[in-house]
Design an enzyme around this catalytic site. Structure first.
Site, mmCIF file in Angstrom:
data_model
loop_
_atom_site.group_PDB
_atom_site.id
_atom_site.type_symbol
_atom_site.label_atom_id
_atom_site.label_comp_id
_atom_site.label_asym_id
_atom_site.label_seq_id
_atom_site.Cartn_x
_atom_site.Cartn_y
_atom_site.Cartn_z
ATOM 1 N N HIS A 1 0.455 -0.996 -0.374
ATOM 2 C CA HIS A 1 0.273 0.117 -0.287
ATOM 3 C C HIS A 1 1.114 0.804 0.047
ATOM 4 C CE1 HIS A 1 -4.012 -2.588 0.951
ATOM 5 N NE2 HIS A 1 -3.163 -3.074 2.243
HETATM 6 O O1 ZLS Z 1 -3.047 -5.237 2.842
HETATM 7 O O2 ZLS Z 1 -9.931 0.584 7.117
HETATM 8 C C1 ZLS Z 1 -8.496 1.050 7.478
HETATM 9 C C2 ZLS Z 1 -8.564 2.797 7.707
HETATM 10 C C3 ZLS Z 1 -9.621 3.301 8.841
HETATM 11 C C4 ZLS Z 1 -10.073 2.033 9.402
HETATM 12 C C5 ZLS Z 1 -9.435 1.734 10.559
HETATM 13 N N1 ZLS Z 1 -8.580 2.841 11.433
HETATM 14 C C6 ZLS Z 1 -7.807 2.672 12.636
HETATM 15 C C7 ZLS Z 1 -8.003 3.761 10.317
HETATM 16 C C8 ZLS Z 1 -8.866 4.603 9.242
HETATM 17 C C9 ZLS Z 1 -10.045 3.224 7.480
HETATM 18 N N2 ZLS Z 1 -7.833 0.219 7.765
HETATM 19 C C10 ZLS Z 1 -7.379 -0.678 7.374
HETATM 20 C C11 ZLS Z 1 -5.799 -0.818 7.009
HETATM 21 C C12 ZLS Z 1 -5.694 -2.041 6.616
HETATM 22 C C13 ZLS Z 1 -4.451 -2.423 6.239
HETATM 23 C C14 ZLS Z 1 -4.080 -3.891 5.598
HETATM 24 C C15 ZLS Z 1 -2.559 -4.113 5.455
HETATM 25 C C16 ZLS Z 1 -2.375 -5.224 4.083
HETATM 26 O O3 ZLS Z 1 -2.622 -6.600 4.443
HETATM 27 C C17 ZLS Z 1 -0.421 -5.597 3.773
HETATM 28 C C18 ZLS Z 1 0.309 -5.562 5.150
HETATM 29 C C19 ZLS Z 1 -7.777 -1.494 8.563
HETATM 30 N N3 ZLS Z 1 -8.055 -2.119 8.861
HETATM 31 C C20 ZLS Z 1 -7.765 -2.955 9.946
HETATM 32 C C21 ZLS Z 1 -6.928 -1.638 10.725
HETATM 33 N N4 ZLS Z 1 -6.970 -0.364 10.138
HETATM 34 C C22 ZLS Z 1 -7.296 -1.472 12.386
HETATM 35 C C23 ZLS Z 1 -7.441 -2.249 13.230
HETATM 36 C C24 ZLS Z 1 -6.946 -2.069 14.851
HETATM 37 C C25 ZLS Z 1 -5.953 -0.782 14.513
HETATM 38 C C26 ZLS Z 1 -5.308 -0.221 16.409
HETATM 39 C C27 ZLS Z 1 -4.001 -0.147 15.806
HETATM 40 C C28 ZLS Z 1 -4.989 1.261 14.820
HETATM 41 C C29 ZLS Z 1 -5.951 1.890 15.454
HETATM 42 C C30 ZLS Z 1 -5.993 0.495 16.681
HETATM 43 C C31 ZLS Z 1 -5.433 -0.124 14.495
HETATM 44 C C32 ZLS Z 1 -6.141 -0.776 12.932
HETATM 45 ZN ZN ZN Z 2 -3.881 -7.068 3.569
#
Ligand code: ZLS
Ligand code: ZN
Ligand code: CA
Length: 386
Positions: free
Chosen positions: A141
């Site tokens: 990403h």
């Molecule tokens: O492909 O969905 C999102 C973005 C948000 C929702 C989550 N919040 C924290 C931020 C804003 C819209 N992000 C995804 C990113 C997934 C990345 C996948 C990477 C890959 O596998 C390659 C390596 C996401 N999903 C879940 C989380 N973020 C998430 C869950 C729990 C937490 C804890 C730490 C951080 C904040 C609280 C976090 C992120």
């Molecule tokens: Zn992934």
């Protein structure tokens, strides 16, 4: 089955970095995979006569600026949890939201991840290896001037740029449950790199990757997306993966391939929503290996860490062609060897990721999406033939 010269890149420090308490991305899983790999009789994997084990040189800032901006790389090389606050104005520009914290050791972690993928590309470029592996890479990403989705430096784009110095055409295949948006964007307008991502689509990060996204200009048709629904099973996945890759290989004729083996497409993943077994996931490695085209295997997502370790250990064996010695075919495999993390693999202590009973939404009779998705993907590849 003929032999492949395999290079395995692993930095023993990689497991000590942490994104912070409660963050789903755990670099420790790479150490767990390595420990599991190390626990098998060494002639089978780590000391197999066809495997060379490397500690990769760390990537330099200069190497990273082959894709990323100088400002962004400079920022990453300086930021710490403490200076993040001082640099807030500039920091928020590069690290947006909670997904990408400025954790302790962030820069070294990036140099290890990218260093492994660059080391892999170098071995392939030099013709010294048929398959090169970096489980610490696959961070698909990351953008030119911005971190995204747990990824800071796009080691994949850096490796592809390096391969392009030697090979005319590179194929990128991405089986992580998320869309490989950073890699797609980087090569959206070129016909020298074909990107192909399989991913969950619909109310899911990062929200891109429809079949309308196909590349632009000279690159039109060379970005292929396969949007999928929850509960993807081994059989449904194979029914799309095999014909699509078979056609891509025949039409695009890549001179090198990178497979991003994101393990969040496995059954039971904390963030993923597919239902692939370890064998269903590893089928992609074995399928691409058969064609004997230089191949790089990278990591990526994967949030149920014990299963990530299992899959990447098994896929290391697939690269060598010895997977059946780890899990005898047709039989239930026995227990895995004792290792540092043995108790994490209970209650069965086996090298397996089993499917669960979730519905394969891709097959819903009322909405046979998967057949349309496959047809559209094959049509797009046909159009490349001119
Ligand atoms: O492909 O969905 C999102 C973005 C948000 C929702 C989550 N919040 C924290 C931020 C804003 C819209 N992000 C995804 C990113 C997934 C990345 C996948 C990477 C890959 O596998 C390659 C390596 C996401 N999903 C879940 C989380 N973020 C998430 C869950 C729990 C937490 C804890 C730490 C951080 C904040 C609280 C976090 C992120
Ligand atoms: Zn992934
Ligand atoms: Ca993907």
């Amino acid at each position: 089955m003929s032999k492949r010269r395999v290079s395995y890149f692993y930095d023993p420090d990689v497991g000590s970095y942490t994104y912070g308490l409660g963050h789903p991305m755990k670099p420790h899983r790479i150490l767990m995979a390595h420990e599991l790999i190390s626990s098998y009789p060494s002639h089978l994997l780590l000391s197999h006569p066809s495997l060379t084990h490397f500690r990769p040189p760390r990537a330099s800032a200069q190497q990273m600026t082959a894709f990323h901006t100088d400002e962004y790389v400079h920022f990453l090389s300086r930021v710490t949890p403490e200076t993040m606050d001082e640099l807030t104005g500039r920091g928020t520009q590069f690290l947006v939201g909670d997904d990408n914290p400025a954790f302790e050791g962030i820069w070294e972690f990036c140099t290890i991840s990218a260093g492994g993928s660059l080391g892999a590309a170098k071995r392939i470029n030099e013709g010294r290896s048929d398959i090169a592996i970096n489980w610490a890479g696959g961070l698909h990403h990351a953008k030119k001037r911005e971190a995204s989705g747990f990824c800071y430096i796009n080691d994949i784009v850096l490796a592809i740029l390096d391969l392009l110095r030697v090979f005319p055409r590179v194929l990128y295949v991405d089986i992580d449950c998320h869309h490989g948006d950073g890699v797609e964007e980087a090569f959206y307008t070129t016909d020298r790199v074909m990107t192909c991502s399989f991913h969950k689509y619909g109310e899911y990060f990062p929200g891109t990757g429809t079949q309308e996204d196909r590349g632009r200009g000279k690159g039109r048709g060379y970005a292929l997306n396969v949007p999928l629904k929850d509960g993807m099973s081994d059989e449904t996945f194979k029914s799309v993966f095999d014909p699509v890759l078979e056609r891509i290989l025949a039409v695009f004729r890549p001179s090198a391939i990178i497979l991003q083996c994101g393990a969040d497409s496995l059954s039971g993943d904390k963030l993923g929503c597919f239902n692939l077994t370890m064998q269903g996931h590893a089928h992609c490695t074995s399928f691409l290996r058969k064609f004997n085209i230089p191949l790089i295997l990278l990591g990526g997502g994967g949030y149920t860490v014990k299963n990530v370790a299992r899959a990447w250990c098994y896929e290391t064996a697939c690269a060598l062609g010895v997977q059946h010695e780890l899990v005898p075919q047709g039989e239930e495999g026995g227990m895995m060897p004792w290792n540092e993390y043995f108790e994490w693999f209970g209650p069965r202590y086996r090298l397996e990721v089993v499917k669960n009973n979730m519905e394969d939404v891709n097959l819903r009779i009322a909405d046979p999406k998967i057949d349309r998705v496959r047809e559209r993907a094959l049509q797009q590849i046909k159009e490349l033939e001119g």
